[in-house]
Design a protein around this motif. Structure first.
Motif, mmCIF file in Angstrom:
data_model
loop_
_atom_site.group_PDB
_atom_site.id
_atom_site.type_symbol
_atom_site.label_atom_id
_atom_site.label_comp_id
_atom_site.label_asym_id
_atom_site.label_seq_id
_atom_site.Cartn_x
_atom_site.Cartn_y
_atom_site.Cartn_z
ATOM 1 N N ASN A 378 4.622 -8.807 -11.863
ATOM 2 C CA ASN A 378 3.620 -7.748 -11.745
ATOM 3 C C ASN A 378 4.334 -6.482 -11.300
ATOM 4 O OD1 ASN A 378 0.819 -6.647 -11.620
ATOM 5 N ND2 ASN A 378 1.417 -6.302 -9.493
ATOM 6 N N VAL A 379 4.195 -5.426 -12.107
ATOM 7 C CA VAL A 379 4.752 -4.123 -11.755
ATOM 8 C C VAL A 379 3.608 -3.266 -11.237
ATOM 9 C CG1 VAL A 379 6.093 -2.142 -12.513
ATOM 10 C CG2 VAL A 379 6.473 -4.380 -13.579
ATOM 11 N N ASN A 380 3.577 -3.100 -9.927
ATOM 12 C CA ASN A 380 2.524 -2.338 -9.262
ATOM 13 C C ASN A 380 2.695 -0.846 -9.562
ATOM 14 O OD1 ASN A 380 1.514 -0.745 -6.761
ATOM 15 N ND2 ASN A 380 0.553 -2.758 -6.498
ATOM 16 N N ARG A 381 1.598 -0.152 -9.837
ATOM 17 C CA ARG A 381 1.637 1.269 -10.199
ATOM 18 C C ARG A 381 1.875 2.179 -9.003
ATOM 19 N NH1 ARG A 381 -1.429 -1.868 -13.108
ATOM 20 N NH2 ARG A 381 -1.821 -1.557 -15.322
ATOM 21 N N GLY A 382 1.901 1.610 -7.815
ATOM 22 C CA GLY A 382 2.229 2.396 -6.637
ATOM 23 C C GLY A 382 1.019 2.803 -5.832
ATOM 24 N N PHE A 383 1.199 2.855 -4.528
ATOM 25 C CA PHE A 383 0.152 3.241 -3.584
ATOM 26 C C PHE A 383 0.129 4.755 -3.390
ATOM 27 C CE2 PHE A 383 -1.487 4.023 0.675
ATOM 28 C CZ PHE A 383 -2.539 3.131 0.801
ATOM 29 N N GLY A 384 1.298 5.372 -3.369
ATOM 30 C CA GLY A 384 1.418 6.804 -3.144
ATOM 31 C C GLY A 384 1.852 7.547 -4.390
ATOM 32 N N TYR A 385 2.522 8.666 -4.173
ATOM 33 C CA TYR A 385 2.966 9.499 -5.292
ATOM 34 C C TYR A 385 4.199 10.270 -4.837
ATOM 35 C CZ TYR A 385 0.186 12.764 -2.501
ATOM 36 O OH TYR A 385 -0.341 13.493 -1.459
ATOM 37 N N LEU A 386 4.938 10.801 -5.811
ATOM 38 C CA LEU A 386 6.199 11.463 -5.497
ATOM 39 C C LEU A 386 6.394 12.668 -6.407
ATOM 40 C CD1 LEU A 386 8.929 11.321 -3.903
ATOM 41 C CD2 LEU A 386 9.833 10.025 -5.849
ATOM 42 N N ALA A 387 6.848 13.780 -5.839
ATOM 43 C CA ALA A 387 7.165 15.020 -6.565
ATOM 44 C C ALA A 387 5.905 15.676 -7.109
ATOM 45 C CB ALA A 387 8.185 14.778 -7.659
ATOM 46 N N PHE A 388 5.368 15.185 -8.234
ATOM 47 C CA PHE A 388 4.103 15.720 -8.731
ATOM 48 C C PHE A 388 2.987 15.239 -7.812
ATOM 49 C CE2 PHE A 388 0.287 15.042 -11.442
ATOM 50 C CZ PHE A 388 -0.006 16.385 -11.661
ATOM 51 N N PRO A 389 2.204 16.156 -7.214
ATOM 52 C CA PRO A 389 1.234 15.761 -6.185
ATOM 53 C C PRO A 389 -0.083 15.278 -6.776
ATOM 54 C CG PRO A 389 1.154 18.126 -6.448
ATOM 55 C CD PRO A 389 2.217 17.619 -7.408
ATOM 56 N N GLY A 390 -0.009 14.325 -7.681
ATOM 57 C CA GLY A 390 -1.231 13.833 -8.294
ATOM 58 C C GLY A 390 -0.984 12.656 -9.202
ATOM 59 N N ARG A 391 -2.068 12.159 -9.772
ATOM 60 C CA ARG A 391 -2.013 11.079 -10.754
ATOM 61 C C ARG A 391 -3.056 11.369 -11.833
ATOM 62 N NH1 ARG A 391 0.181 5.916 -9.822
ATOM 63 N NH2 ARG A 391 1.419 5.771 -7.921
ATOM 64 N N VAL A 392 -2.643 11.177 -13.079
ATOM 65 C CA VAL A 392 -3.525 11.414 -14.218
ATOM 66 C C VAL A 392 -3.566 10.159 -15.075
ATOM 67 C CG1 VAL A 392 -3.987 12.853 -16.239
ATOM 68 C CG2 VAL A 392 -2.939 13.870 -14.206
ATOM 69 N N GLY A 393 -4.663 9.445 -15.018
ATOM 70 C CA GLY A 393 -4.839 8.264 -15.867
ATOM 71 C C GLY A 393 -4.206 6.990 -15.347
ATOM 72 N N ILE A 394 -3.172 7.095 -14.546
ATOM 73 C CA ILE A 394 -2.502 5.949 -13.921
ATOM 74 C C ILE A 394 -2.765 6.053 -12.426
ATOM 75 C CG2 ILE A 394 -0.340 4.723 -13.558
ATOM 76 C CD1 ILE A 394 -1.153 4.744 -16.464
ATOM 77 N N TRP A 395 -3.730 5.279 -11.952
ATOM 78 C CA TRP A 395 -4.235 5.464 -10.592
ATOM 79 C C TRP A 395 -3.464 4.639 -9.565
ATOM 80 C CZ3 TRP A 395 -6.525 9.514 -11.890
ATOM 81 C CH2 TRP A 395 -7.344 9.592 -13.025
ATOM 82 N N PRO A 396 -3.506 5.034 -8.291
ATOM 83 C CA PRO A 396 -2.844 4.236 -7.243
ATOM 84 C C PRO A 396 -3.454 2.841 -7.163
ATOM 85 C CG PRO A 396 -4.287 5.906 -6.279
ATOM 86 C CD PRO A 396 -4.193 6.214 -7.747
ATOM 87 N N GLU A 397 -2.603 1.867 -6.911
ATOM 88 C CA GLU A 397 -2.993 0.462 -7.121
ATOM 89 C C GLU A 397 -2.827 -0.405 -5.882
ATOM 90 O OE1 GLU A 397 -1.328 -3.345 -9.733
ATOM 91 O OE2 GLU A 397 -0.937 -1.300 -10.419
ATOM 92 N N ILE A 398 -3.796 -1.268 -5.694
ATOM 93 C CA ILE A 398 -3.725 -2.394 -4.758
ATOM 94 C C ILE A 398 -3.907 -3.642 -5.610
ATOM 95 C CG2 ILE A 398 -4.837 -3.550 -2.805
ATOM 96 C CD1 ILE A 398 -5.886 -0.673 -2.038
ATOM 97 N N THR A 399 -2.908 -4.500 -5.639
ATOM 98 C CA THR A 399 -2.948 -5.678 -6.497
ATOM 99 C C THR A 399 -3.325 -6.914 -5.702
ATOM 100 O OG1 THR A 399 -1.074 -4.742 -7.717
ATOM 101 C CG2 THR A 399 -1.695 -6.998 -8.245
ATOM 102 N N VAL A 400 -4.254 -7.689 -6.231
ATOM 103 C CA VAL A 400 -4.630 -8.971 -5.639
ATOM 104 C C VAL A 400 -4.384 -10.054 -6.680
ATOM 105 C CG1 VAL A 400 -6.466 -10.347 -4.612
ATOM 106 C CG2 VAL A 400 -6.364 -7.886 -4.174
ATOM 107 N N ILE A 401 -3.539 -11.028 -6.343
ATOM 108 C CA ILE A 401 -3.198 -12.108 -7.267
ATOM 109 C C ILE A 401 -3.595 -13.441 -6.639
ATOM 110 C CG2 ILE A 401 -1.341 -13.301 -8.488
ATOM 111 C CD1 ILE A 401 0.170 -10.658 -8.576
ATOM 112 N N GLU A 402 -4.371 -14.208 -7.383
ATOM 113 C CA GLU A 402 -4.743 -15.554 -6.949
ATOM 114 C C GLU A 402 -3.909 -16.568 -7.724
ATOM 115 O OE1 GLU A 402 -8.658 -18.457 -6.345
ATOM 116 O OE2 GLU A 402 -8.809 -16.644 -7.589
ATOM 117 N N LEU A 403 -3.286 -17.485 -7.011
ATOM 118 C CA LEU A 403 -2.484 -18.541 -7.621
ATOM 119 C C LEU A 403 -3.358 -19.783 -7.845
ATOM 120 C CD1 LEU A 403 0.696 -18.236 -5.339
ATOM 121 C CD2 LEU A 403 0.148 -16.951 -7.416
ATOM 122 N N LYS A 404 -3.294 -20.302 -9.056
ATOM 123 C CA LYS A 404 -4.094 -21.492 -9.391
ATOM 124 C C LYS A 404 -3.207 -22.596 -9.942
ATOM 125 C CE LYS A 404 -7.984 -21.870 -9.298
ATOM 126 N NZ LYS A 404 -8.838 -22.372 -8.188
#
Length: 410
Positions: A378-404
């Protein structure tokens, strides 16, 4: 100095072309003046903020100067392309009139720009303009909780239904809204996962960037603990330190910050989580990245006392590590968690249907879940941001994964 002259010249050409669409539609001299005043203010602020800048003092003022430049530049490039496309037809027509009408045309060979073309161009350009402004003011804190269920036949029975939350790329030095960050930390805790895993880049450069947010992130908690690894920005490699000792001390300070927040920082190490006589391994490597990034990660060392048949969750900041080393490792790392790419903070995504970002040309695995050879990343899209002070279309992410336990049902 030459680079700034070239930059101004290129921006000027783009601006003059974009202005053709604006003045064709606008009949107000005041609006025409406002167009140039706004352009000069934005480019002047950008040059003022970034002239002779080094990474040591890149702050929010510099980030916003860059952000506003992008907010104007991207739409104007689109206007340039449409106006230039119109000129593909206007110029040949002007040449034809020159040779066929001669003095009859009295020098007015070039046809006037068509208002409806300019209106269409401005309408199209308004889309990225509005999107970028939204990304700067709202998008960078538009946190999304993305949930996945992954199936493994060899998952220990005691961990069937086990939940983990992954966050990555906090980049605390970029934040400018404590309340929004506090809200996101609350979202993480609301998931009530068994374990929280952080996959690197807590700061942009310096450990001190995290100090104002330690109380907020200190609220994080999970039943089976919190584990972390370092990302490329955590080492302070992008700062000109007064000495090597100062750089090393910064890294030691960051390690202490992580400990005080409650993270168990894994430096090419592993930990076991045990339940009912069974266990899974949490493996953490230091940063390992292709393309010139630091390669401090040592997978062999991190797994030195893990059995080959243990169920393994690997934390490795850069997904290129998974591609270059992890997938083909005979130890079989069931699930790898990475970040680093930020999804470039720009793209188009319709969950479950479509995702695109220019970063895909740099990273094969750049956002979300991928499977290769019976292993997942899983490649997390990131919680924060860097250099460009924003996000367009790719939003900050919190990932929850359930193992089965078992295979995925069709």
């Amino acid at each position: 100095m030459l680079r700034w002259i070239i930059f101004i010249l290129i921006f000027g050409i783009i601006d003059v072309y974009a202005y053709q669409a604006f003045k064709t539609v606008s009949k107000s001299n005041w609006l025409n003046i406002l167009y140039w005043v706004l352009s000069l203010l934005v480019i002047g602020n950008f040059i003022y903020r970034l002239f002779n800048l080094n990474r040591d003092d890149f702050g929010n003022a510099h980030a916003y100067a860059f952000g506003f430049l992008i907010a104007l530049l991207v739409p104007k490039i689109m206007l340039l392309m449409i106006m230039f496309a119109e000129d593909v037809f206007r110029v040949p027509h002007a040449i034809y009139r020159y040779f066929t009408e001669g003095e009859v045309a009295k020098g007015n060979y070039m046809p006037s720009r068509r208002a409806f073309i300019s209106k269409i161009a401005l309408g199209i350009a308004a889309i990225p303009f509005a999107s970028i402004l939204y990304g700067i003011y709202r998008g960078k804190y538009n946190y999304k909780v993305l949930k996945y269920t992954l199936h493994f036949e060899d998952l220990p029975d005691a961990f069937d239904g086990y939940k983990l939350t992954q966050i990555s790329d906090i980049h605390s030095g970029s934040f400018d809204n404590m309340e929004k960050v506090d809200y996101a930390v609350g979202l993480i805790n609301e998931q009530k996962s068994d374990v929280i895993l952080f996959t690197g880049d807590m700061v942009n450069n310096k450990a001190t960037e995290m100090k104002p947010y330690m109380e907020v992130f200190g609220k994080l908690s999970a039943k089976d603990g919190m584990y972390s690894v370092l990302g490329n920005h955590d080492y302070g490699d992008y700062v000109r330190w007064e000495s090597e000792e100062a750089k090393n001390q910064n890294l030691e300070d960051l390690k202490l910050v992580q400990k005080e927040i409650g993270f168990d920082l894994l430096l090419n190490e592993h930990r076991f989580i045990e339940k009912n006589g069974e266990r899974i391994a949490i493996v953490g490597v230091e940063n390992w990245g292709a393309g010139g990034f630091k390669k401090a990660g040592d997978l062999r060392k991190a797994s030195s006392q893990i059995q080959k048949n243990d169920f393994k969750i690997l934390m490795s900041h850069d997904p290129s590590h998974w591609e270059k080393e992890v997938i083909k490792d005979d130890y079989h790392y069931h699930l790898t968690l990475s970040g680093h790419t930020h999804g470039m903070q720009f793209g188009i995504e319709i969950p479950g249907w479509f995702k695109w970002s220019p970063v895909k040309w740099r990273y094969k695995y750049w956002a979300g879940i991928y499977e290769e050879l019976g292993q997942y990343i899983n490649v997390n899209r990131g919680f924060g941001y860097l250099a460009f002070p924003g996000r367009v279309g790719i939003w900050p992410e919190i990932t929850v994964i359930e193992l089965k336990k078992g295979t995925k049902k069709a």
